[in-house]
Write an enzyme that holds these catalytic residues in place. Structure first.
Site, PDB file in Angstrom:
ATOM      1  N   ASP A   1     -12.212  -8.904   4.960  1.00  0.00           N
ATOM      2  CA  ASP A   1     -13.196  -8.828   4.277  1.00  0.00           C
ATOM      3  C   ASP A   1     -13.981 -10.315   4.188  1.00  0.00           C
ATOM      4  O   ASP A   1     -15.118 -10.545   4.540  1.00  0.00           O
ATOM      5  CB  ASP A   1     -13.083  -8.289   2.695  1.00  0.00           C
ATOM      6  CG  ASP A   1     -13.767  -6.814   2.778  1.00  0.00           C
ATOM      7  OD1 ASP A   1     -13.583  -6.031   3.669  1.00  0.00           O
ATOM      8  OD2 ASP A   1     -14.101  -6.525   1.635  1.00  0.00           O
TER       9      ASP A   1
ATOM     10  N   ASP B   1      -6.344  -6.977   4.351  1.00  0.00           N
ATOM     11  CA  ASP B   1      -7.189  -6.194   3.583  1.00  0.00           C
ATOM     12  C   ASP B   1      -8.428  -7.218   3.069  1.00  0.00           C
ATOM     13  O   ASP B   1      -9.663  -7.207   3.090  1.00  0.00           O
ATOM     14  CB  ASP B   1      -6.881  -5.479   2.386  1.00  0.00           C
ATOM     15  CG  ASP B   1      -7.960  -4.671   1.535  1.00  0.00           C
ATOM     16  OD1 ASP B   1      -8.978  -4.071   2.309  1.00  0.00           O
ATOM     17  OD2 ASP B   1      -7.944  -4.781   0.289  1.00  0.00           O
TER      18      ASP B   1
ATOM     19  N   LYS C   1       3.008 -15.415   2.292  1.00  0.00           N
ATOM     20  CA  LYS C   1       3.359 -16.097   1.176  1.00  0.00           C
ATOM     21  C   LYS C   1       4.691 -16.443   0.899  1.00  0.00           C
ATOM     22  O   LYS C   1       5.608 -16.178   0.137  1.00  0.00           O
ATOM     23  CB  LYS C   1       2.783 -15.322  -0.189  1.00  0.00           C
ATOM     24  CG  LYS C   1       2.711 -16.187  -1.339  1.00  0.00           C
ATOM     25  CD  LYS C   1       1.221 -17.168  -1.430  1.00  0.00           C
ATOM     26  CE  LYS C   1       1.384 -17.985  -2.839  1.00  0.00           C
ATOM     27  NZ  LYS C   1       0.709 -19.140  -2.870  1.00  0.00           N
TER      28      LYS C   1
ATOM     29  N   TYR D   1       0.831  -1.160  -0.032  1.00  0.00           N
ATOM     30  CA  TYR D   1      -0.116  -0.099   0.145  1.00  0.00           C
ATOM     31  C   TYR D   1       0.697   1.205   0.063  1.00  0.00           C
ATOM     32  O   TYR D   1       0.639   2.378  -0.567  1.00  0.00           O
ATOM     33  CB  TYR D   1      -1.151  -0.056   1.172  1.00  0.00           C
ATOM     34  CG  TYR D   1      -2.364  -0.664   0.844  1.00  0.00           C
ATOM     35  CD1 TYR D   1      -2.302  -1.909   0.662  1.00  0.00           C
ATOM     36  CD2 TYR D   1      -3.535  -0.017   1.320  1.00  0.00           C
ATOM     37  CE1 TYR D   1      -3.391  -2.508   0.515  1.00  0.00           C
ATOM     38  CE2 TYR D   1      -4.667  -0.570   1.182  1.00  0.00           C
ATOM     39  CZ  TYR D   1      -4.637  -1.807   0.843  1.00  0.00           C
ATOM     40  OH  TYR D   1      -5.787  -2.541   0.782  1.00  0.00           O
TER      41      TYR D   1
ATOM     42  N   ASP E   1      -3.153 -18.075   0.453  1.00  0.00           N
ATOM     43  CA  ASP E   1      -4.246 -19.020  -0.289  1.00  0.00           C
ATOM     44  C   ASP E   1      -5.087 -20.026   0.482  1.00  0.00           C
ATOM     45  O   ASP E   1      -6.226 -19.937   0.636  1.00  0.00           O
ATOM     46  CB  ASP E   1      -3.504 -19.525  -1.598  1.00  0.00           C
ATOM     47  CG  ASP E   1      -2.421 -20.233  -1.333  1.00  0.00           C
ATOM     48  OD1 ASP E   1      -1.703 -20.304  -0.354  1.00  0.00           O
ATOM     49  OD2 ASP E   1      -1.832 -20.853  -2.371  1.00  0.00           O
TER      50      ASP E   1
HETATM   51  C1  IPM Z   1     -10.353  -1.240   4.105  1.00  0.00           C
HETATM   52  C2  IPM Z   1     -10.618  -0.589   2.655  1.00  0.00           C
HETATM   53  C3  IPM Z   1      -9.381   0.152   2.436  1.00  0.00           C
HETATM   54  C4  IPM Z   1      -8.332  -0.380   2.498  1.00  0.00           C
HETATM   55  C5  IPM Z   1      -9.706   0.961   1.053  1.00  0.00           C
HETATM   56  C6  IPM Z   1     -10.952   2.068   0.921  1.00  0.00           C
HETATM   57  C7  IPM Z   1      -8.551   2.057   0.928  1.00  0.00           C
HETATM   58  O1  IPM Z   1     -10.860  -1.692   1.679  1.00  0.00           O
HETATM   59  O2  IPM Z   1     -10.022  -0.472   5.076  1.00  0.00           O
HETATM   60  O3  IPM Z   1     -10.228  -2.306   4.132  1.00  0.00           O
HETATM   61  O4  IPM Z   1      -7.945  -1.065   1.301  1.00  0.00           O
HETATM   62  O5  IPM Z   1      -7.702  -0.674   3.320  1.00  0.00           O
HETATM   63 MG    MG Z   2     -10.699  -3.385   2.629  1.00  0.00          MG
END
Ligand code: IPM
Ligand code: MG
Length: 371
Positions: A264, A260, A204, A155, A236
């Site tokens: 999710d 990230d 990884k 990032y 993975d």
């Molecule tokens: C998160 C989001 C952010 C990230 C984006 C919006 C920049 O997906 O906080 O997980 O990738 O960190």
């Molecule tokens: Mg995210």
């Protein structure tokens, strides 16, 4: 922070400075409800929360032409903690990458030194039916914390373009320094010590040099935590295990990009992303707290958003930055009591069933806190 040492806290009235960054979409809707709940806590326990509202994201682009004004950074720095709603929305989707509202989030993380991102994925008993996995897979509940490194890796690594034989190439560098790995590992091990003493480090390392480095440093840190059972897993495989047998996980520590993705995935298996809070912590007690869900511009300002993730983020603020665990427990219990009584916002309600509005949900939780 204007606070005495933890032991003395209880008997004194405390003042806490909170920067509010409502942001875009449903951000303002949900932050308003979290403030309602914090004020109730203040009343009940004799704390004073002082808020300063600042702009970030699309709201800031519209108002002052940039997504992260210097004043926002300054106000956040001069506060004890930050409560953020969400940033982003269709309206700004066509802006070039470096001007998008999301840059505000990355900028805040970097400027405020928020290297440790805690993302709990908790399956609320009352909402178990919302989980997309088979009941036998989640029997007994799910309680995972993803500890994501937040200010390093791909990032924030070098990025750019260069010419190659195959045409113009773009690149983003994944790079981790020892100290960056060590400090996030320490946060994760400390978290594991407070929970079930089980930590999975995700990388990884079969391919990436940066992951081999990651793994070595995590192993080194594990020497200081002999009680914690440490395992390593490739990303993975971890993504697969997360849906095959998520109960094997307790605390997960991983890099910015893997975290990230994995966070999710972890949030989805709880079935209710509208419920999940997060904390982004710097050295010391400073932190920024925000719901995991996004800005949901389609329902912004319509009293439809679920404020619980933001209210639970405020609970994390009470716990991690202010050291007020009794107050945090109180907020979490209030959320649960509203769920247990059948209270559901539209994201959680069964089709055809009546749903709570944002404000109504906030009111019910604030009332439950006041009891
Ligand atoms: C998160 C989001 C952010 C990230 C984006 C919006 C920049 O997906 O906080 O997980 O990738 O960190
Ligand atoms: Mg995210």
């Amino acid at each position: 922070m204007s606070s005495p040492p933890p032991g003395k806290r209880r008997s004194m009235q405390m003042n806490y400075k909170i920067a509010l960054v409502p942001g875009d979409g449903i951000g303002p809707d949900v932050v308003t409800e979290a403030v309602k709940v914090l004020d109730k806590i203040g009343e009940k326990y004799g704390h004073r929360f002082q808020y300063t509202t600042v702009l970030a994201g699309g709201a800031a682009i519209d108002a002052v032409g940039e997504c992260l004004p210097q004043n926002t950074i300054d106000v956040c720095r001069n506060s004890d903690a930050v409560l953020l709603g969400a940033v982003g929305g269709w309206k700004w989707d066509t802006l070039p990458g470096d001007q998008r509202p999301e840059r505000a989030l990355l900028g805040l993380r970097k400027e405020l030194g928020l290297f440790a991102n805690l993302r709990p994925a908790l399956l609320f008993e009352e909402l178990a039916e919302a989980c997309p996995l088979k009941p036998e897979i989640i029997e007994g509940g799910l309680d995972i914390v993803v500890v994501r490194e937040l200010t390093g890796g791909i990032y924030f690594g070098e990025k750019g373009y260069k010419d190659t034989e195959l045409g113009r190439a773009a690149y983003d560098v994944e790079q981790y320094a020892e100290e960056e790995i060590r400090r996030i590992a320490v946060v994760a091990f400390d978290m594991a010590m407070k929970r079930n003493k089980k930590l999975t480090s995700v990388d990884k390392a079969n391919v990436l040099e940066s992951s081999r480095h990651w793994r070595n440093i995590v192993k080194e840190v594990s020497g200081e935590y002999p009680e914690v059972e440490l395992s390593h897993m490739y990303i993975d495989n971890a993504a697969m295990q997360m849906v095959r047998d998520p109960k094997q996980f307790d605390v997960i520590v991983t890099s910015n990009i893997f975290g990230d993705i994995l966070s999710d995935e972890a949030s989805m298996i709880t079935g209710s992303i509208g419920m999940l809070p997060s904390a982004s912590l710097a050295k010391g007690n400073f932190g920024m707290y925000e719901p995991v869900h996004g800005s949901a511009p389609d329902i912004a300002g319509q009293d439809k958003a679920n404020p619980m993730a933001t209210i639970l983020s405020a609970a994390m603020m009470l716990r991690y930055t202010f050291g007020l665990s009794r107050e945090a427990d109180d907020v979490e219990a209030a959320v649960k009591s509203v769920l247990a009584a059948g209270g559901r916002t539209s994201d959680l309600a069964r089709p055809g069933k009546e749903a709570l509005g944002t404000k109504e949900a906030g009111d019910l939780i604030a009332t439950a806190v006041g009891k």
